[in-house]
Design a protein around this motif. Structure first.
Motif, PDB file in Angstrom:
ATOM      1  N   ILE A  62       0.838  -1.200   0.000  1.00  0.00           N
ATOM      2  CA  ILE A  62       0.000   0.000   0.000  1.00  0.00           C
ATOM      3  C   ILE A  62       0.876   1.253   0.000  1.00  0.00           C
ATOM      4  CG2 ILE A  62      -1.644   1.359   1.401  1.00  0.00           C
ATOM      5  CD1 ILE A  62      -3.102  -0.895   0.009  1.00  0.00           C
ATOM      6  N   ILE A  63       1.943   1.231   0.760  1.00  0.00           N
ATOM      7  CA  ILE A  63       2.858   2.374   0.805  1.00  0.00           C
ATOM      8  C   ILE A  63       3.413   2.659  -0.586  1.00  0.00           C
ATOM      9  CG2 ILE A  63       5.107   3.185   1.660  1.00  0.00           C
ATOM     10  CD1 ILE A  63       4.428   1.455   4.239  1.00  0.00           C
ATOM     11  N   ALA A  64       3.803   1.597  -1.297  1.00  0.00           N
ATOM     12  CA  ALA A  64       4.345   1.774  -2.645  1.00  0.00           C
ATOM     13  C   ALA A  64       3.303   2.429  -3.552  1.00  0.00           C
ATOM     14  CB  ALA A  64       4.793   0.430  -3.208  1.00  0.00           C
ATOM     15  N   THR A  65       2.061   1.979  -3.447  1.00  0.00           N
ATOM     16  CA  THR A  65       1.000   2.562  -4.277  1.00  0.00           C
ATOM     17  C   THR A  65       0.743   4.020  -3.882  1.00  0.00           C
ATOM     18  OG1 THR A  65       0.011   0.373  -4.412  1.00  0.00           O
ATOM     19  CG2 THR A  65      -1.343   2.201  -5.166  1.00  0.00           C
ATOM     20  N   LEU A  66       0.764   4.293  -2.590  1.00  0.00           N
ATOM     21  CA  LEU A  66       0.557   5.675  -2.124  1.00  0.00           C
ATOM     22  C   LEU A  66       1.641   6.585  -2.698  1.00  0.00           C
ATOM     23  CD1 LEU A  66      -0.272   4.946   1.622  1.00  0.00           C
ATOM     24  CD2 LEU A  66      -1.861   5.926  -0.062  1.00  0.00           C
ATOM     25  N   ARG A  67       2.862   6.115  -2.679  1.00  0.00           N
ATOM     26  CA  ARG A  67       3.967   6.926  -3.217  1.00  0.00           C
ATOM     27  C   ARG A  67       3.789   7.169  -4.711  1.00  0.00           C
ATOM     28  NH1 ARG A  67       7.395   7.248   1.193  1.00  0.00           N
ATOM     29  NH2 ARG A  67       7.999   5.291   2.195  1.00  0.00           N
ATOM     30  N   GLU A  68       3.409   6.094  -5.451  1.00  0.00           N
ATOM     31  CA  GLU A  68       3.148   6.243  -6.896  1.00  0.00           C
ATOM     32  C   GLU A  68       2.084   7.292  -7.155  1.00  0.00           C
ATOM     33  OE1 GLU A  68       1.835   2.554  -8.786  1.00  0.00           O
ATOM     34  OE2 GLU A  68       3.652   1.585  -7.971  1.00  0.00           O
ATOM     35  N   LYS A  69       1.062   7.300  -6.294  1.00  0.00           N
ATOM     36  CA  LYS A  69      -0.048   8.220  -6.484  1.00  0.00           C
ATOM     37  C   LYS A  69       0.245   9.615  -5.929  1.00  0.00           C
ATOM     38  CE  LYS A  69      -3.761   4.734  -6.361  1.00  0.00           C
ATOM     39  NZ  LYS A  69      -4.686   5.216  -7.418  1.00  0.00           N
ATOM     40  N   GLY A  70       1.368   9.765  -5.259  1.00  0.00           N
ATOM     41  CA  GLY A  70       1.718  11.058  -4.681  1.00  0.00           C
ATOM     42  C   GLY A  70       0.889  11.436  -3.463  1.00  0.00           C
ATOM     43  N   VAL A  71       0.375  10.422  -2.781  1.00  0.00           N
ATOM     44  CA  VAL A  71      -0.433  10.684  -1.579  1.00  0.00           C
ATOM     45  C   VAL A  71       0.511  10.992  -0.405  1.00  0.00           C
ATOM     46  CG1 VAL A  71      -2.032   9.642   0.099  1.00  0.00           C
ATOM     47  CG2 VAL A  71      -2.298   9.164  -2.346  1.00  0.00           C
ATOM     48  N   PRO A  72       0.240  12.072   0.329  1.00  0.00           N
ATOM     49  CA  PRO A  72       1.131  12.391   1.457  1.00  0.00           C
ATOM     50  C   PRO A  72       1.085  11.310   2.546  1.00  0.00           C
ATOM     51  CG  PRO A  72      -0.530  14.136   1.122  1.00  0.00           C
ATOM     52  CD  PRO A  72      -0.873  13.011   0.193  1.00  0.00           C
ATOM     53  N   ILE A  73       2.278  10.824   2.909  1.00  0.00           N
ATOM     54  CA  ILE A  73       2.397   9.855   3.997  1.00  0.00           C
ATOM     55  C   ILE A  73       2.817  10.643   5.238  1.00  0.00           C
ATOM     56  CG2 ILE A  73       3.737   7.874   4.849  1.00  0.00           C
ATOM     57  CD1 ILE A  73       3.741   6.898   1.872  1.00  0.00           C
ATOM     58  N   LEU A  74       2.099  10.398   6.330  1.00  0.00           N
ATOM     59  CA  LEU A  74       2.336  11.176   7.549  1.00  0.00           C
ATOM     60  C   LEU A  74       3.423  10.524   8.403  1.00  0.00           C
ATOM     61  CD1 LEU A  74      -1.436  11.687   8.406  1.00  0.00           C
ATOM     62  CD2 LEU A  74       0.086  13.357   7.342  1.00  0.00           C
ATOM     63  N   TYR A  75       4.063  11.346   9.222  1.00  0.00           N
ATOM     64  CA  TYR A  75       5.079  10.890  10.187  1.00  0.00           C
ATOM     65  C   TYR A  75       6.162  10.061   9.495  1.00  0.00           C
ATOM     66  CZ  TYR A  75       0.539  11.344  12.523  1.00  0.00           C
ATOM     67  OH  TYR A  75      -0.706  11.746  12.901  1.00  0.00           O
TER      68      TYR A  75
END
Ligand SMILES: [Zn+2]
Length: 140
Positions: free
Chosen positions: A91-104
């Motif tokens: 999920i983290i990899a997909t979030l990064r691909e999508k440019g979604v801000p990851i907190l902390y």
């Protein structure tokens, strides 16, 4: 006849500022977790997994002037079960691909504590979302 129903959370309903954006953001994530689209109408959509569903509803124009702040009174975040630590990583990899801000990110993936393998991110309204891996010390 005794009918035994499910107990626990029945559904959660959240008002959003832009339903189309919310749907495109949440659809991949909820599908990945096994949720299926449950209800769909002009101003809302829900996804269901087992006996719980989550509903997003377009906020009426006249109420859009006060935005959501997770530090104010009300919902702070929604947390979901991941299947494994690998699942969290996917999920983290997909979030990064999508440019979604990851907190902390500095404390990631143990921002919730040393035994808590999780990712925290924000939806388009900045609702905080948490995805938590099962405790591998209990289920090796
Ligand atoms: Zn949490």
């Amino acid at each position: 006849v005794i009918i035994m129903g499910h107990v626990g959370l029945h559904h959660v309903e959240i008002n959003v500022s832009d339903l189309a954006e919310t749907i495109s953001f949440w659809n991949w994530f909820l599908n990945d977790l096994g949720y299926k689209v449950f209800q769909k109408w002009d101003s809302g959509q829900s996804w269901k997994l087992e006996s719980t569903y989550i509903v997003f509803v377009q906020t009426e124009e006249r109420f859009l002037s006060s935005p959501y702040y997770r530090r104010h009174v009300g919902l702070n975040h929604l947390a979901f079960h991941a299947r494994s630590r690998d699942h969290v990583d996917e999920i983290i990899a997909t979030l990064r691909e999508k440019g979604v801000p990851i907190l902390y990110e500095d404390r990631h993936p143990f921002a919730g504590g040393e035994d808590h393998y999780a990712v925290y991110f924000e939806d388009p309204d900045r609702i905080k979302v948490e995805l938590v891996a099962p405790d591998e010390t209990e289920n090796p």
